[in-house]
Design a protein around this motif. Structure first.
Motif, PDB file in Angstrom:
ATOM      1  N   LEU A 108      51.149  69.319  23.761  1.00 15.70           N
ATOM      2  CA  LEU A 108      52.314  69.691  24.564  1.00 15.70           C
ATOM      3  C   LEU A 108      51.914  70.042  25.995  1.00 15.70           C
ATOM      4  O   LEU A 108      52.673  69.802  26.937  1.00 15.70           O
ATOM      5  CB  LEU A 108      53.032  70.877  23.917  1.00 15.70           C
ATOM      6  CG  LEU A 108      53.706  70.574  22.566  1.00 15.70           C
ATOM      7  CD1 LEU A 108      54.257  71.851  21.950  1.00 15.70           C
ATOM      8  CD2 LEU A 108      54.816  69.552  22.734  1.00 15.70           C
ATOM      9  N   LYS A 109      50.711  70.586  26.165  1.00 18.49           N
ATOM     10  CA  LYS A 109      50.253  70.965  27.504  1.00 18.49           C
ATOM     11  C   LYS A 109      49.831  69.759  28.326  1.00 18.49           C
ATOM     12  O   LYS A 109      50.184  69.648  29.505  1.00 18.49           O
ATOM     13  CB  LYS A 109      49.091  71.950  27.383  1.00 18.49           C
ATOM     14  CG  LYS A 109      48.548  72.416  28.725  1.00 18.49           C
ATOM     15  CD  LYS A 109      47.416  73.425  28.543  1.00 18.49           C
ATOM     16  CE  LYS A 109      46.854  73.893  29.886  1.00 18.49           C
ATOM     17  NZ  LYS A 109      45.755  74.877  29.719  1.00 18.49           N
ATOM     18  N   HIS A 110      49.078  68.836  27.713  1.00 21.09           N
ATOM     19  CA  HIS A 110      48.504  67.717  28.472  1.00 21.09           C
ATOM     20  C   HIS A 110      49.293  66.411  28.298  1.00 21.09           C
ATOM     21  O   HIS A 110      49.068  65.464  29.057  1.00 21.09           O
ATOM     22  CB  HIS A 110      47.050  67.502  28.047  1.00 21.09           C
ATOM     23  CG  HIS A 110      46.170  68.699  28.270  1.00 21.09           C
ATOM     24  ND1 HIS A 110      45.794  69.131  29.525  1.00 21.09           N
ATOM     25  CD2 HIS A 110      45.592  69.560  27.388  1.00 21.09           C
ATOM     26  CE1 HIS A 110      45.028  70.209  29.417  1.00 21.09           C
ATOM     27  NE2 HIS A 110      44.883  70.499  28.128  1.00 21.09           N
ATOM     28  N   GLY A 111      50.151  66.350  27.295  1.00 20.18           N
ATOM     29  CA  GLY A 111      50.984  65.157  27.113  1.00 20.18           C
ATOM     30  C   GLY A 111      50.234  63.940  26.647  1.00 20.18           C
ATOM     31  O   GLY A 111      50.644  62.821  26.928  1.00 20.18           O
ATOM     32  N   LYS A 112      49.122  64.137  25.926  1.00 23.51           N
ATOM     33  CA  LYS A 112      48.358  62.992  25.440  1.00 23.51           C
ATOM     34  C   LYS A 112      47.714  63.325  24.098  1.00 23.51           C
ATOM     35  O   LYS A 112      47.671  64.489  23.684  1.00 23.51           O
ATOM     36  CB  LYS A 112      47.285  62.586  26.445  1.00 23.51           C
ATOM     37  CG  LYS A 112      46.257  63.671  26.732  1.00 23.51           C
ATOM     38  CD  LYS A 112      45.243  63.215  27.782  1.00 23.51           C
ATOM     39  CE  LYS A 112      44.199  64.288  28.062  1.00 23.51           C
ATOM     40  NZ  LYS A 112      43.219  63.837  29.081  1.00 23.51           N
ATOM     41  N   PRO A 160      51.592  62.965  20.931  1.00 30.98           N
ATOM     42  CA  PRO A 160      52.974  63.281  21.323  1.00 30.98           C
ATOM     43  C   PRO A 160      53.964  62.298  20.727  1.00 30.98           C
ATOM     44  O   PRO A 160      53.652  61.118  20.540  1.00 30.98           O
ATOM     45  CB  PRO A 160      52.935  63.165  22.853  1.00 30.98           C
ATOM     46  CG  PRO A 160      51.814  62.209  23.134  1.00 30.98           C
ATOM     47  CD  PRO A 160      50.797  62.428  22.053  1.00 30.98           C
ATOM     48  N   ILE A 161      55.149  62.786  20.414  1.00 25.93           N
ATOM     49  CA  ILE A 161      56.266  61.936  20.003  1.00 25.93           C
ATOM     50  C   ILE A 161      57.171  61.819  21.209  1.00 25.93           C
ATOM     51  O   ILE A 161      57.690  62.822  21.713  1.00 25.93           O
ATOM     52  CB  ILE A 161      57.031  62.538  18.818  1.00 25.93           C
ATOM     53  CG1 ILE A 161      56.086  62.766  17.628  1.00 25.93           C
ATOM     54  CG2 ILE A 161      58.187  61.628  18.405  1.00 25.93           C
ATOM     55  CD1 ILE A 161      56.743  63.507  16.476  1.00 25.93           C
ATOM     56  N   ARG A 162      57.369  60.604  21.690  1.00 26.22           N
ATOM     57  CA  ARG A 162      58.150  60.381  22.910  1.00 26.22           C
ATOM     58  C   ARG A 162      59.394  59.567  22.617  1.00 26.22           C
ATOM     59  O   ARG A 162      59.430  58.755  21.692  1.00 26.22           O
ATOM     60  CB  ARG A 162      57.317  59.646  23.970  1.00 26.22           C
ATOM     61  CG  ARG A 162      56.051  60.390  24.401  1.00 26.22           C
ATOM     62  CD  ARG A 162      55.296  59.596  25.451  1.00 26.22           C
ATOM     63  NE  ARG A 162      54.028  60.215  25.824  1.00 26.22           N
ATOM     64  CZ  ARG A 162      53.901  61.122  26.774  1.00 26.22           C
ATOM     65  NH1 ARG A 162      54.968  61.495  27.463  1.00 26.22           N
ATOM     66  NH2 ARG A 162      52.719  61.654  27.059  1.00 26.22           N
ATOM     67  N   GLY A 201      58.313  66.099  20.633  1.00 23.31           N
ATOM     68  CA  GLY A 201      57.615  66.730  19.527  1.00 23.31           C
ATOM     69  C   GLY A 201      56.180  66.263  19.440  1.00 23.31           C
ATOM     70  O   GLY A 201      55.675  65.540  20.309  1.00 23.31           O
ATOM     71  N   VAL A 202      55.508  66.668  18.355  1.00 20.84           N
ATOM     72  CA  VAL A 202      54.101  66.331  18.136  1.00 20.84           C
ATOM     73  C   VAL A 202      53.913  65.965  16.677  1.00 20.84           C
ATOM     74  O   VAL A 202      54.543  66.550  15.788  1.00 20.84           O
ATOM     75  CB  VAL A 202      53.178  67.521  18.494  1.00 20.84           C
ATOM     76  CG1 VAL A 202      51.720  67.201  18.180  1.00 20.84           C
ATOM     77  CG2 VAL A 202      53.326  67.882  19.969  1.00 20.84           C
TER      78      VAL A 202
END
Length: 524
Positions: A258-262, A288-290, A298-299
């Motif tokens: 969630l912090k880094h988006g990867k 991540p879930i995009r 989400g994740v």
């Protein structure tokens, strides 16, 4: 009104003497008042129509908002058909019909009059949504609405009524689009859940705030939390991890994602603390879930018990090693058994009194040896699945030459590349070459027997090319004609033809300064 007050005042004071003028004024006032009355009635009628249209639109919107499932849509469209007439001038004689592709929803006894209203829209590739409204002049049980002349003269619709059905059509189209989207989401959700719960690793999904949404069965076993208990809780409550050496809590991978988006991987030597206090060594990753616009919603966290994965990997390696040893032993025993048969055939050949019988035994022994040699090569090779076929060819050719032409001055040249074949291809190819070399030694070089045989082998794009050539007398015309017609009488070439079919190959025989046989076949 001011004019009327003035006249009244004049009458009361006796100032008006001309009654003719008064009558004319009164008629004028009467006509104005009557006109005003009609205009007021027309305004009230239009207002009533607008109210009906508004109420109809409201009822349609309310009903569409309540529809969710496929069954709801079927019921909803039928109910909308019955609601539409309420928004028209003559609801008791108005009928409606919705058509979506091949499906229709119509009010009872509906039929289109000549002047019916139509609105349509393409809602999907090749699928048209259409709304039709018409006046039903002969609708049974309908009260008289003063429409007798419409049987001759087509009824006139209000412009607002056309706008009404266009608005309703847009609502229906939006409802259908929502329905399709809902169905696709439901199918996607079902596919996701089926995949989620069938994966052999532990899976946890969270929302964008790190709150648990789903756990599969493996995750339940490892964490000690059931999905019902874990849903809605922060990920740290359900998935607690520490460093194996320091026993200190480490950063949760969901927070990192969630912090880094990867996607992130868990560091080595990590322990999962299950709900019952067990310390389980794990490996995991978070991603991540995009959604389509790239926003993270989400994740998904994937993890496994590496200790069990290591009781499993070691066991698998041990089983594999045992099977390799067993398979090597099988090849060795098969080779030995074939060697016994080969030795028996040699003995029979030595004791045969007739030369032709001796030749038959020797030829059979050579065929048997070509198979035994494959098993010997597999037993000796580092891989039990394939052999170096170039090396095999040279050893096989040497044996055939030594057996059938020990005193002749025939040489065999080789042009072989690094080709490896499995047993299902190696044995047929070995037998084919055994027959070709034997025939060449027996028939290609009459008299002194001087000559040269060339064996070539290559691989290109998954296909194998194996060729035999000699500089002998070549094949006679009758033999080539029989081959072309599929009428070969020679037992050796009948065997070759059958073996080529077995490996799904193509066989070409020709004379090119001697005999030429070329075979192409797929490696796999």
């Amino acid at each position: 009104m001011d004019d009327i007050k003035i006249i009244i005042a004049q009458l009361e004071s006796g100032e008006i003497g001309d009654m003719t003028q008064l009558a004319s004024d009164l008629r004028s006032w009467h006509d104005q008042l009557l006109k005003q009355k009609h205009e007021d009635q027309a305004k009230k009628a239009r207002l009533r129509e607008r109210v009906k249209e508004r109420d109809c639109l409201y009822e349609v919107i309310t009903r569409l908002q309540a529809s969710k499932t496929e069954a709801d849509m079927e019921t909803t469209f039928q109910e909308v058909v019955h609601l539409i007439p309420q928004g028209f001038q003559y609801p008791e004689r108005t009928g409606a019909c919705i058509r979506l592709g091949r499906r229709t929803w119509c009010s009872p006894g509906f039929r289109m009059s000549d002047g019916g209203l139509v609105a349509s829209k393409e809602v999907e590739d090749g699928i048209i949504l259409e709304l039709r409204v018409g006046l039903q002049i002969d609708k049974p049980g309908a009260p008289d609405s003063g429409l007798a002349d419409t049987a001759v003269k087509p009824p006139r619709y209000l412009p607002e009524e056309q706008l009404l059905i266009e608005k309703i059509l847009r609502l229906l189209a939006r409802q259908y689009a929502d329905h399709v989207t809902f169905q696709k989401l439901a199918e996607s959700e079902q596919l996701f859940r089926t995949t989620l719960y069938s994966i052999g690793d532990g899976i946890i999904t969270t929302d964008k705030n790190g709150v648990v949404r789903q756990l599969n069965g493996v995750a339940e076993q490892l964490t000690g939390w059931s999905e019902d208990e874990a849903t809605g809780k922060p990920i740290r409550d359900v998935f607690t991890i520490i460093n194996e050496t320091t026993k200190e809590e480490v950063d949760n991978p969901v927070d990192k994602v969630l912090k880094h988006g990867k996607t992130v991987d868990l560091a080595n030597h990590t322990l999962l603390i299950s709900r019952d206090g067990r310390e389980i060594p794990i490996a995991d990753s978070g991603a991540p879930i995009r959604i389509d616009d790239g926003d993270i919603i989400g994740v998904v966290l994937v993890f496994r018990d590496i200790e069990n994965w290591r009781n499993a990997e070691k066991s698998l390696q041990q089983n594999l090693k045992e099977k390799e040893v067993m398979l090597a032993e099988i090849h060795h025993r098969v080779k030995n058994n074939i060697a016994v048969i080969s030795g028996l055939l040699e003995l029979e050949a030595e004791q045969a009194e007739r030369p032709e019988l001796q030749a038959l035994f020797m030829k059979a022994e050579s065929r048997i040896r070509s198979m035994a040699l494959v098993h010997e090569k597999l037993y000796q090779a580092s891989s039990l699945s394939e052999i170096d076929f170039g090396s095999y060819i040279m050893e096989l050719a040497g044996h055939v030459l030594e057996t059938f032409a020990p005193d002749r001055s025939v040489t065999i040249d080789f042009d072989v590349g690094p080709v490896h074949l499995d047993i299902t291809h190696a044995i047929p190819c070995g037998m084919i070459l055994n027959e070709l070399i034997y025939n060449g030694l027996k028939y290609a070089f009459p008299g002194s027997g001087n000559g040269k045989i060339t064996i070539s082998l290559s691989e290109r794009k998954g296909r194998i090319r194996m060729a035999y050539r000699d500089n002998g007398v070549g094949y006679n015309d009758a033999f080539l004609e029989d081959f072309a017609d599929g009428k070969l009488q020679n037992l050796g070439f009948q065997l070759i033809t059958g073996l080529v079919k077995q490996i799904r190959g193509i066989l070409n025989i020709a004379n090119e300064d001697g005999a030429s046989v070329i075979i192409h076949f797929p490696k796999n």
